[in-house]
Design a protein around this motif. Structure first.
Motif, PDB file in Angstrom:
ATOM      1  N   GLU A 507       0.822  -1.213   0.000  1.00 18.44           N
ATOM      2  CA  GLU A 507       0.000   0.000   0.000  1.00 18.44           C
ATOM      3  C   GLU A 507       0.860   1.269   0.000  1.00 18.44           C
ATOM      4  O   GLU A 507       0.560   2.240  -0.702  1.00 18.44           O
ATOM      5  N   ASN A 508       1.938   1.268   0.788  1.00 16.91           N
ATOM      6  CA  ASN A 508       2.812   2.438   0.822  1.00 16.91           C
ATOM      7  C   ASN A 508       3.593   2.596  -0.479  1.00 16.91           C
ATOM      8  O   ASN A 508       3.821   3.726  -0.932  1.00 16.91           O
ATOM      9  N   ASP A 509       4.015   1.486  -1.071  1.00 22.35           N
ATOM     10  CA  ASP A 509       4.664   1.555  -2.385  1.00 22.35           C
ATOM     11  C   ASP A 509       3.714   2.174  -3.408  1.00 22.35           C
ATOM     12  O   ASP A 509       4.093   3.007  -4.227  1.00 22.35           O
ATOM     13  N   LEU A 510       2.459   1.741  -3.352  1.00 28.48           N
ATOM     14  CA  LEU A 510       1.455   2.216  -4.294  1.00 28.48           C
ATOM     15  C   LEU A 510       1.184   3.710  -4.098  1.00 28.48           C
ATOM     16  O   LEU A 510       0.974   4.455  -5.065  1.00 28.48           O
ATOM     17  N   TYR A 511       1.243   4.144  -2.852  1.00 29.81           N
ATOM     18  CA  TYR A 511       0.957   5.551  -2.533  1.00 29.81           C
ATOM     19  C   TYR A 511       2.051   6.477  -3.070  1.00 29.81           C
ATOM     20  O   TYR A 511       1.808   7.655  -3.343  1.00 29.81           O
ATOM     21  N   GLU A 512       3.272   5.925  -3.213  1.00 33.22           N
ATOM     22  CA  GLU A 512       4.346   6.713  -3.823  1.00 33.22           C
ATOM     23  C   GLU A 512       4.040   7.007  -5.291  1.00 33.22           C
ATOM     24  O   GLU A 512       4.513   8.006  -5.838  1.00 33.22           O
ATOM     25  N   VAL A 513       3.265   6.156  -5.920  1.00 35.36           N
ATOM     26  CA  VAL A 513       3.014   6.255  -7.355  1.00 35.36           C
ATOM     27  C   VAL A 513       1.703   6.978  -7.654  1.00 35.36           C
ATOM     28  O   VAL A 513       1.639   7.865  -8.505  1.00 35.36           O
ATOM     29  N   ILE A 514       0.624   6.606  -6.969  1.00 38.16           N
ATOM     30  CA  ILE A 514      -0.708   7.164  -7.284  1.00 38.16           C
ATOM     31  C   ILE A 514      -1.391   7.704  -6.025  1.00 38.16           C
ATOM     32  O   ILE A 514      -2.493   7.265  -5.676  1.00 38.16           O
ATOM     33  N   PRO A 515      -0.768   8.653  -5.314  1.00 37.21           N
ATOM     34  CA  PRO A 515      -1.380   9.144  -4.069  1.00 37.21           C
ATOM     35  C   PRO A 515      -2.748   9.783  -4.281  1.00 37.21           C
ATOM     36  O   PRO A 515      -3.670   9.593  -3.477  1.00 37.21           O
ATOM     37  N   ARG A 516      -2.904  10.567  -5.352  1.00 39.67           N
ATOM     38  CA  ARG A 516      -4.177  11.264  -5.570  1.00 39.67           C
ATOM     39  C   ARG A 516      -5.313  10.269  -5.833  1.00 39.67           C
ATOM     40  O   ARG A 516      -6.436  10.443  -5.349  1.00 39.67           O
ATOM     41  N   TYR A 559       3.125   0.600 -13.570  1.00 42.69           N
ATOM     42  CA  TYR A 559       3.962  -0.340 -14.318  1.00 42.69           C
ATOM     43  C   TYR A 559       5.372   0.203 -14.545  1.00 42.69           C
ATOM     44  O   TYR A 559       6.360  -0.540 -14.503  1.00 42.69           O
ATOM     45  N   LYS A 560       5.486   1.505 -14.757  1.00 40.12           N
ATOM     46  CA  LYS A 560       6.785   2.106 -15.062  1.00 40.12           C
ATOM     47  C   LYS A 560       7.595   2.455 -13.811  1.00 40.12           C
ATOM     48  O   LYS A 560       8.788   2.750 -13.915  1.00 40.12           O
ATOM     49  N   HIS A 561       6.970   2.413 -12.655  1.00 43.45           N
ATOM     50  CA  HIS A 561       7.650   2.852 -11.434  1.00 43.45           C
ATOM     51  C   HIS A 561       8.587   1.761 -10.908  1.00 43.45           C
ATOM     52  O   HIS A 561       8.305   0.567 -10.999  1.00 43.45           O
ATOM     53  N   GLU A 562       9.705   2.189 -10.307  1.00 39.72           N
ATOM     54  CA  GLU A 562      10.708   1.248  -9.820  1.00 39.72           C
ATOM     55  C   GLU A 562      10.185   0.365  -8.691  1.00 39.72           C
ATOM     56  O   GLU A 562      10.701  -0.729  -8.465  1.00 39.72           O
ATOM     57  N   ARG A 563       9.157   0.808  -7.971  1.00 35.50           N
ATOM     58  CA  ARG A 563       8.602  -0.025  -6.893  1.00 35.50           C
ATOM     59  C   ARG A 563       7.922  -1.285  -7.434  1.00 35.50           C
ATOM     60  O   ARG A 563       7.696  -2.223  -6.691  1.00 35.50           O
ATOM     61  N   PHE A 564       7.590  -1.252  -8.718  1.00 36.70           N
ATOM     62  CA  PHE A 564       6.856  -2.393  -9.282  1.00 36.70           C
ATOM     63  C   PHE A 564       7.602  -3.006 -10.468  1.00 36.70           C
ATOM     64  O   PHE A 564       6.996  -3.471 -11.429  1.00 36.70           O
ATOM     65  N   GLU A 565       8.924  -3.012 -10.347  1.00 37.74           N
ATOM     66  CA  GLU A 565       9.758  -3.614 -11.393  1.00 37.74           C
ATOM     67  C   GLU A 565       9.503  -5.107 -11.561  1.00 37.74           C
ATOM     68  O   GLU A 565       9.826  -5.684 -12.592  1.00 37.74           O
ATOM     69  N   CYS A 566       8.947  -5.725 -10.536  1.00 41.83           N
ATOM     70  CA  CYS A 566       8.674  -7.167 -10.628  1.00 41.83           C
ATOM     71  C   CYS A 566       7.757  -7.472 -11.804  1.00 41.83           C
ATOM     72  O   CYS A 566       7.873  -8.535 -12.437  1.00 41.83           O
TER      73      CYS A 566
END
Length: 576
Positions: A507-516, A559-566
């Motif tokens: 959830e915190n990784d996701l918030y770095e990408v799409i907080p709004r 998809y492009k964010h480094e938190r979700f490189e997997c």
């Protein structure tokens, strides 16, 4: 007796395959990869009825008949000298095996004969692979055929054929009947034969035959008699199995599932009687065909608990059939220029005995894949599947698979899948655990990943404010981010091994990408919480809502964010 190793050379689609074995072996792989051929190699080696027809040119790899077929089985006999099957091996091999031998080899060789247009199998055995001796034989019957009984069961097993073969055992002539039974049955059979011969339709047909015959040759005294010849010796061929229930006393077995179960029952009953004299080796192909899931689970319980199946080779595509597996050898066949094989002896860890069925079913789904992404739970899987729908919708058809570990140690899946040659990607949380009574935190997340790649675990971090850590969620998050930032080389090494550690958690990784987007989701549902807290409050339900409403633009950001490189790693490995 322990089956240890099988080598197959120049046979059908196997140029050269070396597989470690144990006594129960599950063989899997894509369709047409050679699972049936693998079983056929064992049948040629140990099954006289299969072997006696020899090899055709198409049995040689790429039809290269200049090279010989070689099939070699290694068997360990040092486990227990008093073992009944070990004793059978010693008796079978007699002078060919010295006292105290720990392992033996049984080998088949065949060279193609261009005159007879076939390859004649020749068998050898011994304790030294480089100096095996020929197995004594009489025509096509070898001494080992007295001791090995190969039970082959294919997916199209027919009850009628199985019962017909077994029914001969029910009435073995008159010796199986008492004097009274024999007299009564003989009287009934004689009366039946006479009654059949007196039927009006039979008499009419006899007359028609005589009239037609006289058109060719007129013989005044020519007669024809059609008689019934049912005898005690062939009455077994007239037997038919029926299943009785409370409402019907004459209900013939008709459903495919019931027929298969009854056919398997007949085979086990038949071969259970041979155990004292022979070593039963079961070869079973796709047992699951025509069986309801409850029947598949029931068959799994039976196969993996019944000592009758102690020597087993089974192909299957069903996770239910192997739901009760334990102490088995998983064999994966795959194409790598030529067909190769990898195997792994799988035992259910003691701590997961109560979760065996769940662990096994998850594994059995994943072992058919080429690339597996291991994730913590259903929230990750739902989110990742939504993203992949846009980026590589058919990832599963390309060999990809997402497996949620659901509280089971990542390591249990990782070690099995990697040993079978499956590429494994891991996405896991950066978990910390406060050490009670100290200012230390153990690095659970990092060390979980370190163990996967065989690296030394990191020491605890110190200087943690215990009171703030227990009560202040923001402080806990910042502590995790700090841990992530002080181990850059470790994080990079993990990524190089396709292991991706969250900076905090999903959830915190996701918030770095799409907080709004996340905060708006919370507001739209009249929540005063921020996007992270809202998602974590009811993780599964709220994640489904997020994935339902998210735009392609939002998906692209994730998809492009480094938190979700997997996810990129999964797409690159199986979709490119």
């Amino acid at each position: 007796m322990i089956l240890k190793h099988l080598t197959v050379e120049n046979f059908r689609n196997f140029e050269s395959v070396n597989i470690d074995l144990t006594n129960r072996n599950i063989v899997f792989g894509l369709n047409d990869i050679g699972k049936s051929n693998f079983l056929s190699a064992i049948r040629f080696l140990l099954d006289r009825n299969f072997r006696r027809n020899g090899f055709m040119d198409s049995d040689f790899y790429n039809k290269d008949t200049t090279r010989e077929i070689v099939i070699t089985l290694k068997i360990e006999i040092a486990d227990d000298e008093e073992n009944d099957d070990n004793k059978k091996i010693y008796t079978m091999m007699s002078g060919a095996i010295p006292s105290g031998a720990e392992e033996i080899y049984i080998q088949l060789k065949s060279e193609y004969n261009s005159e007879t247009l076939m390859g004649e199998p020749t068998l050898f055995w011994g304790v030294d692979l480089d100096a095996l001796e020929g197995i004594p034989s009489s025509q096509s019957y070898y001494d080992l055929d007295k001791y090995f009984n190969v039970v082959y069961i294919d997916s199209s097993i027919q009850l009628e054929n199985t019962f017909k073969r077994y029914s001969k055992e029910i009435l073995k002539g008159e010796s199986s009947l008492s004097e009274t039974e024999r007299k009564v049955l003989s009287t009934h059979i004689n009366n039946l034969n006479k009654s059949v011969g007196k039927l009006s339709t039979i008499k009419t047909f006899e007359k028609e035959l005589v009239d037609e015959y006289k058109k060719f040759k007129d013989e005044k005294n020519f007669k024809v008699s059609i008689q019934s010849e049912i005898e005690l010796s062939n009455i077994h061929s007239k037997l038919t199995p029926y299943i009785l229930d409370e409402n019907s006393e004459n209900y013939p077995t008709s459903g495919d599932g019931r027929k298969k179960i009854l056919a398997y029952t007949l085979l086990t009953l038949e071969n259970r009687r041979l155990e004292e004299r022979k070593i039963n080796i079961f070869l079973i192909e796709e047992l699951e065909n025509h069986l309801h899931r409850s029947m598949q689970i029931a068959m799994s319980y039976q196969i993996f608990s019944d000592e009758l199946f102690k020597y087993l080779f089974m192909t299957t595509h069903s996770s239910l059939i192997v739901s009760q597996m334990d102490d088995v050898n998983l064999i994966k066949l795959f194409k790598d220029v030529t067909v190769k094989g990898k195997s792994f002896v799988y035992r259910v860890p003691e701590e997961y005995k109560t979760l065996k069925q769940k662990l096994n079913q998850n594994l059995a789904e994943a072992i058919y894949a080429d690339v597996v992404l291991l994730v913590e739970g259903p929230s990750e899987k739902i989110l990742f599947e939504r993203i992949l729908k846009e980026k590589c919708e058919r990832y599963e058809s390309y060999g990809g698979y997402i497996l949620e570990v659901e509280g089971i140690n990542f390591n249990e899946y990782y070690k099995v899948l990697t040993a079978l040659g499956i590429k494994v990607i891991v996405k896991t949380d950066n978990d910390l655990k406060k050490v009670k009574g100290k200012t230390d935190c153990s690095l659970i997340g990092i060390n979980r990943c370190q163990r996967l790649i065989g690296k030394k675990e990191k020491r605890n971090i110190t200087g943690i404010d215990s009171t703030r850590y227990e009560k202040d969620s923001n402080y806990k998050v910042e502590t995790k981010r700090n841990v992530f930032s002080i181990y850059p080389q470790t994080i990079k090494r993990l990524k190089d091994n396709n292991i991706y550690l969250s900076r905090v958690d999903l959830e915190n990784d996701l918030y770095e990408v799409i907080p709004r987007i996340m905060d708006k989701l919370a507001r739209d549902n009249h929540s005063t919480k921020n996007g992270v807290d809202y998602l974590q409050n009811a993780k599964l339900i709220n994640m489904i809502e997020l994935c339902t409403g998210i735009s392609k633009q939002g998906i692209d950001k994730i998809y492009k964010h480094e938190r979700f490189e997997c996810l990129k790693s999964l797409v690159n490995l199986c979709c490119q």
